[in-house]
Scaffold this motif. Structure first.
Motif, PDB file in Angstrom:
ATOM      1  N   LEU A   1       0.860  -1.172   0.000  1.00  0.00           N
ATOM      2  CA  LEU A   1       0.000   0.000   0.000  1.00  0.00           C
ATOM      3  C   LEU A   1       0.902   1.228   0.000  1.00  0.00           C
ATOM      4  O   LEU A   1       1.821   1.327   0.824  1.00  0.00           O
ATOM      5  N   PRO A   2       0.675   2.178  -0.892  1.00  0.00           N
ATOM      6  CA  PRO A   2       1.553   3.346  -0.960  1.00  0.00           C
ATOM      7  C   PRO A   2       1.398   4.248   0.263  1.00  0.00           C
ATOM      8  O   PRO A   2       0.379   4.215   0.964  1.00  0.00           O
ATOM      9  N   SER A   3       2.417   5.053   0.511  1.00  0.00           N
ATOM     10  CA  SER A   3       2.365   6.013   1.611  1.00  0.00           C
ATOM     11  C   SER A   3       1.272   7.047   1.340  1.00  0.00           C
ATOM     12  O   SER A   3       0.849   7.257   0.193  1.00  0.00           O
ATOM     13  N   PHE A   4       0.813   7.696   2.407  1.00  0.00           N
ATOM     14  CA  PHE A   4      -0.219   8.720   2.224  1.00  0.00           C
ATOM     15  C   PHE A   4      -0.138   9.752   3.342  1.00  0.00           C
ATOM     16  O   PHE A   4       0.411   9.496   4.423  1.00  0.00           O
ATOM     17  N   THR A   5      -0.685  10.905   3.051  1.00  0.00           N
ATOM     18  CA  THR A   5      -0.873  11.966   4.034  1.00  0.00           C
ATOM     19  C   THR A   5      -2.298  12.468   3.899  1.00  0.00           C
ATOM     20  O   THR A   5      -2.746  12.776   2.792  1.00  0.00           O
ATOM     21  N   ARG A   6      -2.996  12.546   5.007  1.00  0.00           N
ATOM     22  CA  ARG A   6      -4.393  12.976   5.006  1.00  0.00           C
ATOM     23  C   ARG A   6      -4.571  14.121   5.977  1.00  0.00           C
ATOM     24  O   ARG A   6      -3.999  14.120   7.067  1.00  0.00           O
ATOM     25  N   ALA A   7      -5.368  15.106   5.570  1.00  0.00           N
ATOM     26  CA  ALA A   7      -5.657  16.248   6.439  1.00  0.00           C
ATOM     27  C   ALA A   7      -7.137  16.267   6.787  1.00  0.00           C
ATOM     28  O   ALA A   7      -7.993  15.980   5.943  1.00  0.00           O
ATOM     29  N   ASP A   8      -7.446  16.593   8.034  1.00  0.00           N
ATOM     30  CA  ASP A   8      -8.817  16.734   8.524  1.00  0.00           C
ATOM     31  C   ASP A   8      -8.981  18.121   9.129  1.00  0.00           C
ATOM     32  O   ASP A   8      -7.993  18.760   9.533  1.00  0.00           O
ATOM     33  N   ALA A   9     -10.212  18.583   9.203  1.00  0.00           N
ATOM     34  CA  ALA A   9     -10.465  19.918   9.749  1.00  0.00           C
ATOM     35  C   ALA A   9     -11.751  19.917  10.557  1.00  0.00           C
ATOM     36  O   ALA A   9     -12.585  19.009  10.430  1.00  0.00           O
ATOM     37  N   ALA A  10     -11.903  20.936  11.380  1.00  0.00           N
ATOM     38  CA  ALA A  10     -13.101  21.037  12.210  1.00  0.00           C
ATOM     39  C   ALA A  10     -13.390  22.497  12.523  1.00  0.00           C
ATOM     40  O   ALA A  10     -12.490  23.340  12.561  1.00  0.00           O
ATOM     41  N   LEU A  11     -14.657  22.789  12.743  1.00  0.00           N
ATOM     42  CA  LEU A  11     -15.112  24.103  13.184  1.00  0.00           C
ATOM     43  C   LEU A  11     -16.120  23.893  14.295  1.00  0.00           C
ATOM     44  O   LEU A  11     -17.017  23.054  14.174  1.00  0.00           O
ATOM     45  N   PHE A  12     -15.979  24.646  15.387  1.00  0.00           N
ATOM     46  CA  PHE A  12     -16.867  24.523  16.537  1.00  0.00           C
ATOM     47  C   PHE A  12     -17.444  25.880  16.884  1.00  0.00           C
ATOM     48  O   PHE A  12     -16.718  26.880  16.895  1.00  0.00           O
ATOM     49  N   VAL A  13     -18.722  25.900  17.168  1.00  0.00           N
ATOM     50  CA  VAL A  13     -19.417  27.151  17.466  1.00  0.00           C
ATOM     51  C   VAL A  13     -20.240  26.966  18.733  1.00  0.00           C
ATOM     52  O   VAL A  13     -21.058  26.041  18.818  1.00  0.00           O
ATOM     53  N   ARG A  14     -20.011  27.823  19.711  1.00  0.00           N
ATOM     54  CA  ARG A  14     -20.849  27.832  20.905  1.00  0.00           C
ATOM     55  C   ARG A  14     -22.036  28.738  20.635  1.00  0.00           C
ATOM     56  O   ARG A  14     -21.923  29.971  20.651  1.00  0.00           O
ATOM     57  N   LEU A  15     -23.192  28.147  20.357  1.00  0.00           N
ATOM     58  CA  LEU A  15     -24.374  28.924  19.995  1.00  0.00           C
ATOM     59  C   LEU A  15     -25.013  29.574  21.211  1.00  0.00           C
ATOM     60  O   LEU A  15     -25.450  30.723  21.152  1.00  0.00           O
ATOM     61  N   GLN A  16     -25.083  28.814  22.280  1.00  0.00           N
ATOM     62  CA  GLN A  16     -25.578  29.313  23.558  1.00  0.00           C
ATOM     63  C   GLN A  16     -24.754  28.660  24.650  1.00  0.00           C
ATOM     64  O   GLN A  16     -23.886  27.827  24.387  1.00  0.00           O
ATOM     65  N   GLU A  17     -25.054  28.982  25.879  1.00  0.00           N
ATOM     66  CA  GLU A  17     -24.275  28.433  26.972  1.00  0.00           C
ATOM     67  C   GLU A  17     -24.327  26.909  26.984  1.00  0.00           C
ATOM     68  O   GLU A  17     -23.347  26.243  27.280  1.00  0.00           O
ATOM     69  N   ARG A  18     -25.450  26.326  26.629  1.00  0.00           N
ATOM     70  CA  ARG A  18     -25.620  24.877  26.676  1.00  0.00           C
ATOM     71  C   ARG A  18     -25.870  24.265  25.296  1.00  0.00           C
ATOM     72  O   ARG A  18     -26.357  23.149  25.204  1.00  0.00           O
TER      73      ARG A  18
END
Length: 700
Positions: free
Chosen positions: A642-659
Motif C-alpha cells: 500500500l503506498p504512503s499517504f498523508t491525510r488532512a482533517d479539519a473542524a469548526l466549533f461554534v458555541r451557539l448558547q451556553e448549553r
C-alpha cells in the motif's frame, strides 16, 4: 439491512485548531484518594491530558510512575474528532495501526503483532471479534508491550482497554445528533443523576444509520448502557448492563494488481452485497465492588459476564486481478457464539516497610469461556468454489450460492477455563527512584471438540509472567524508566481456533519486551513521552527442514522501534494530541508463514499524526489534523504494497448558547486517494473521499 447502500519525522505538521468551548472537562476514575481506582471524578480544563491510570498497574498510579508506553485518548478527544470506532482512535496512537478485519471486526496491529482478542472493558477481557462503538466510553487506554502480568495470556504487542461511562455521583445531561455524508444519522444521549440514600444512576445510548462511500455498504447499530451505583464512607458498588447490536454490510474492499492496489473505482463493491452481511449482538453485565478497609487497604472485586452472538457471511475477491482483467470471487459464512464469565479480586495495601514506601497488589482471577463456531464454504451454482467477475463490473448479485462444509471449515465446541494469581510491589526506594516488580501465574485449560468427527483435543498451560520496571526522576517533571516484561499466547491461538492434534502439545508463543523511555511534563498541562523498545516473539511454528509436513517451534519475529507523543495544552487556547513512530518488524527465523527476512504486514516504517485545537474566540474554535504513514505490506507474503499517504482533517466549533454547541468535521479535506489498510493481499480498503459531518450537542 437494505441491500444498497530512512528516518524522518514528517517535515512539519499544520497546526490544528479545534473546539475549545465545547470541552466540558475530562473525568478521571478515582474513588478513594489513598489507594483505590474504581470510580470518579475531577473536572479538568486540559481535556486531552490524563495524568493517572488504574489500569496499567491495577493501582491508582500517576502515568509518570508507569514503566511502559501508555497512550490515553479521552472522551473529549473522541468527541472533537467525531471518532466512532477503535480504528479512529488508533490513528493517534503511535506504534499502532488498524487492519481491515475482513469488514466485520476490530483488528489492530500493536508493535508488529496483529490481534483480534486483546481488548478489555474496565480491565476485564472482552476478546470477541466485533466492531466496538465509542458511545459509552470515558476514555480508551492503549498499553504497549507485553502485558500478561496485569491482563493474563496474550497481549504480546499491547492491549486496548475501554474505560466505560457509568454512574459516578455527578450530574450528566448531554444529547447530540450528527448528520453527514453518505446518509449518516447518529444520535447519542448521556443522562446521569445522584439519587437519595447514596445511590446514583446513569444511562448512555446510541443509534446510528449510515451508508458509505463504498457502493451498497451500510450499517445500523444501537446500544443502551444503564448503570446504578451505591456508596457510603467505605463501600462502593456499581452495576452496569450493556446491550449492543450492530448490523452491517461486510465489505472486503478491492483486490491487488501487479503488487499494488488495483485500478478499481474507489467505490466499487466486489461480490454480492445481498449475501455479504454481519449481525452482532452483545450483552455485557458488569459489577464492581470496592471496600476501603482502612485508609491504606482496599479490596476490589469485579465480575464481567458477556454473551456474544455473531453471524457473518461474505462474497469477496479471493485473488489478484488477472492479466485478462478478471477477478475470482469466493464466499463463506461463519457463526460464533461465546459466553464469558470473569471474576477478579484485588487487594491493594500501602505500607511503610524498613523505611520504604510500598504499594502492594495481590490478586486472583477466575474465568470461563464457552464458544461454539461453525464455518461453511460457499459454492457458486452449487458446484464451484470461485466465480470470475471483471474489474470494470465486479458486483454480482443473484447467483445461487450453497453454503456447506468443506475441508478448511469448522464446527467446534470449545471450553476454556482460566485461573490466575498475581502479585506486584511498587516500591519507592527514594523520592527519585521507584521499582515495580510483578509476577503472575496463569493456569489455562482448554478443551476442543470437533463436531464433525470424534476428535477431541485438550491443552493445559501453566504460565509464569514476570514484570520488572525501574523509574528514576532526576527532576520533578521528568521520569526515566526501563522495563522488562513477558507474555504468552497458548498454542490454541487468541480465538481458540488453532488447536489441532499436531499443535496440542506445542509450548505457548512467548513475547519478551525490553523498553526504555521517558515522560516529561514541561508544564502542568503538557505531557511529552518517548520510548525505545525491542519485542521478541518466539515459539512460533515453522516447517521441519527434513519433513515440510511437520511443524516445529523454531520460528521467531522481532519488532523494534521508537515512539514519541505529545498531549495537552501548549497555551491556554491551544491543545494538541499527536505522536510519531519509527518501526521495524520482521521475521528473524523462518516461520510457517514466511521465511526469515520478510517484513511484518501493516507496520509502516514511519507514521505521524497531529491534532491541535485552538480557541479563536469564546464563540469559535477551529481545527486541523494531519495523518501520515509510509508504505506497508498487505501480508507476510510481501507481494503487495500500500503506498504512503498523508491525510488532512479539519473542524469548526461554534458555541451557539451556553448549553448548545455545533461542530463541523471534514475528513480528508483535500480529497486524496489513499489506501489506509487491508486484510491480506486482495482485500484492500480504499480511503474515504472528502466527508462532512455536522453535529449539534446540548447540555441540559
Amino acid at each position: 439491512m437494505k441491500g444498497r447502500r530512512a528516518h524522518y519525522l514528517a517535515a512539519a505538521a499544520p497546526l490544528v485548531l479545534v473546539l475549545a468551548g465545547t470541552s466540558a472537562g475530562a473525568t478521571d476514575t478515582l474513588t478513594s484518594p489513598q489507594v483505590s481506582s474504581l470510580t470518579v471524578v475531577a473536572p479538568q480544563d486540559d481535556a486531552y491530558k490524563v495524568e493517572r491510570t488504574g489500569t496499567a498497574t491495577r493501582t491508582d498510579t500517576p502515568l509518570a510512575n508507569v514503566p511502559q508506553s501508555v497512550t490515553i485518548i479521552t472522551d473529549e478527544a473522541i468527541r472533537d474528532q467525531s471518532m466512532r470506532s477503535i480504528a479512529d482512535v488508533v490513528r493517534y496512537v503511535p506504534g499502532v495501526t488498524s487492519g481491515q478485519g475482513e469488514g466485520h471486526r476490530d483488528a489492530p496491529t500493536l508493535r508488529g503483532n496483529s490481534t483480534t482478542a486483546d481488548f478489555f472493558v474496565d480491565g476485564v477481557r472482552d476478546d470477541v471479534q466485533y466492531f466496538r462503538d465509542l458511545y459509552n466510553v470515558e476514555r480508551v487506554e492503549v498499553l504497549k508491550g507485553a502485558n500478561a502480568m496485569i491482563f493474563g495470556r496474550g497481549g504480546g504487542g499491547g492491549i486496548i482497554n475501554r474505560v466505560m461511562k457509568k454512574a459516578n455521583w455527578a450530574t450528566e445531561r448531554q444529547a447530540a445528533v450528527e448528520l453527514g455524508s453518505y446518509s449518516l444519522r447518529r444520535f447519542t444521549a448521556d443522562v446521569g443523576q445522584p439519587l437519595a440514600g447514596g445511590f446514583s444512576g446513569r444511562i448512555v445510548g446510541v443509534h446510528e444509520n449510515a451508508e458509505s462511500y463504498r457502493d451498497f455498504v451500510e450499517v445500523e447499530r444501537w446500544g443502551l448502557n444503564p448503570s446504578i451505583g451505591w456508596r457510603d464512607d467505605r463501600l462502593t458498588v456499581v452495576a452496569s448492563y450493556e446491550h449492543f447490536e450492530d448490523d452491517r454490510t461486510v465489505d472486503r474492499g478491492i483486490p491487488s494488481q501487479a503488487g499494488r492496489p488495483s485500478a478499481a473505482r474507489r467505490s466499487a463493491f466486489f461480490g454480492d452485497p445481498d449475501q455479504s452481511f454481519a449481525a452482532t449482538r452483545v450483552d455485557l453485565l458488569n459489577l464492581a465492588v470496592e471496600y476501603q478497609l482502612t485508609p491504606d487497604l482496599v479490596v476490589r472485586n469485579r465480575t464481567l459476564w458477556g454473551d456474544y452472538d455473531k453471524f457473518y457471511q461474505n462474497v469477496y475477491p479471493s485473488g489478484a486481478v488477472g492479466s485478462n482483467g478478471m477477478v475470482n470471487l469466493a464466499a463463506y459464512n461463519s457463526r460464533s457464539d461465546r459466553e464469558n464469565l470473569f471474576n477478579q479480586t484485588d487487594l491493594v495495601l500501602k505500607a511503610d516497610v524498613a523505611g520504604l514506601n510500598h504499594t502492594l497488589l495481590m490478586g486472583a482471577e477466575l474465568g470461563r469461556q464457552v464458544s461454539d463456531n461453525v464455518r461453511l464454504t460457499g459454492f457458486f451454482n452449487s458446484t464451484s468454489l470461485n466465480m470470475p467477475v471483471s474489474l470494470a463490473s465486479p458486483t454480482r448479485g443473484g447467483v445461487p450460492i450453497a453454503y456447506r462444509p468443506n475441508g478448511s471449515d469448522a464446527n467446534n465446541h470449545v471450553v476454556a477455563n482460566a485461573a490466575a494469581l498475581y502479585m506486584q510491589d511498587q516500591v519507592e526506594i527514594t523520592p527519585e527512584l521507584q521499582l515495580v516488580l510483578g509476577l503472575r501465574y496463569d493456569s489455562f485449560d482448554l478443551d476442543y471438540r470437533d463436531n464433525r468427527s470424534p476428535a477431541r483435543f485438550s491443552r493445559k498451560d501453566k504460565l509464569w509472567s514476570p514484570r520488572f520496571g525501574l523509574v528514576y526522576k532526576p527532576v520533578g517533571a521528568l521520569s526515566l524508566y526501563a522495563s522488562y516484561s513477558v507474555s504468552y499466547l497458548p498454542s490454541s491461538g487468541e480465538q481458540f481456533s488453532s488447536l489441532t492434534a499436531s499443535t496440542a502439545g506445542f509450548e505457548p508463543e512467548e513475547f519478551k519486551n525490553y523498553e526504555v523511555g521517558l515522560k516529561w511534563q514541561p508544564s502542568p498541562v503538557v505531557i511529552l513521552t518517548a520510548a525505545l523498545y525491542q519485542l521478541d516473539r518466539t515459539n512460533t511454528t515453522s516447517p521441519d527442514p527434513a519433513n515440510p509436513n511437520r511443524l516445529l517451534l523454531t520460528g521467531e519475529q522481532r519488532s523494534q522501534g521508537f515512539e514519541a507523543s505529545i498531549t495537552g495544552q501548549v497555551t491556554s487556547r491551544w491543545q494538541v494530541l499527536g505522536g510519531y513512530a519509527y518501526q521495524e518488524a520482521e521475521i528473524t527465523r523462518t516461520t510457517a508463514a514466511a521465511p526469515r527476512g520478510r517484513q511484518v504486514p501493516l507496520v509502516p516504517e514511519h507514521s505521524f499524526s497531529l491534532w491541535n485545537k485552538v480557541e479563536l474566540t469564546p464563540m469559535f474554535s477551529v481545527g486541523l489534523g494531519v495523518i501520515h504513514q509510509t508504505d506497508v505490506y498487505t501480508s507476510i507474503s510481501n507481494a503487495v504494497k500500500l503506498p504512503s499517504f498523508t491525510r488532512a482533517d479539519a473542524a469548526l466549533f461554534v458555541r451557539l448558547q451556553e448549553r448548545l454547541e455545533a461542530q463541523l468535521n471534514v475528513e480528508n479535506v483535500f480529497d486524496k486517494d489513499y489506501f489506509p489498510t487491508s486484510h491480506g493481499d486482495n482485500n484492500i480498503l480504499p480511503g474515504a473521499p472528502r466527508s462532512v459531518r455536522v453535529g449539534l450537542r446540548t447540555s441540559f
